[in-house]
Design an enzyme around this catalytic site. Structure first.
Site, PDB file in Angstrom:
ATOM      1  NE  ARG A  64       4.293   5.211   1.956  1.00 31.25           N
ATOM      2  CZ  ARG A  64       3.132   5.859   2.054  1.00 31.25           C
ATOM      3  NH1 ARG A  64       2.931   6.782   2.962  1.00 31.25           N
ATOM      4  NH2 ARG A  64       2.148   5.575   1.245  1.00 31.25           N
ATOM      5  CG  HIS A  69       1.568  12.078   3.015  1.00 26.96           C
ATOM      6  ND1 HIS A  69       0.366  11.781   2.391  1.00 26.96           N
ATOM      7  CD2 HIS A  69       1.942  10.945   3.649  1.00 26.96           C
ATOM      8  CE1 HIS A  69       0.033  10.539   2.649  1.00 26.96           C
ATOM      9  NE2 HIS A  69       0.970   9.994   3.407  1.00 26.96           N
TER      10      HIS A  69
END
Length: 105
Positions: A64, A69
């Site tokens: 994730r 990011h």
């Protein structure tokens, strides 16, 4: 576009589990987690999920984070390989948390 949808769904699974874990931790243990990975430990500590499941789900936080990011280029082979694990582990997560919630009432 299918890859973007899969990425989004994987991220949502982890985000929703973190939200659930945070709520359970606050309600049962009296504190929230320091980060997403710790949220699974907290859910286990509260009795909502097994240690084995917590340990199985923690790596999904790394995926994730990579997606959200953009730490590195996304390896779509890794994303594709994560789908069966997510289906199995998050289905079991849902089952265990639902059983825990029913026990609380």
């Amino acid at each position: 576009m299918v890859s973007a949808a899969v990425e989004r769904l994987l991220c949502r699974l982890v985000d929703l589990a973190n939200d659930t874990n945070t709520h359970v931790g606050a309600a049962v243990v009296g504190r929230g987690p320091g980060d997403y990975r710790e949220s699974f430990d907290l859910a286990h500590e509260a009795g909502a999920i097994t240690r084995e499941l917590a340990d199985n789900l923690k790596p999904s936080v790394g995926l994730r984070n990579t997606i959200v990011h953009e730490y590195v280029s996304i390896d779509y082979d890794i994303v594709a390989a994560a789908v069966p694990m997510a289906l199995e582990s998050y289905t079991e997560y849902r089952r265990q948390v639902a059983a825990f919630a029913l026990e609380q009432h």
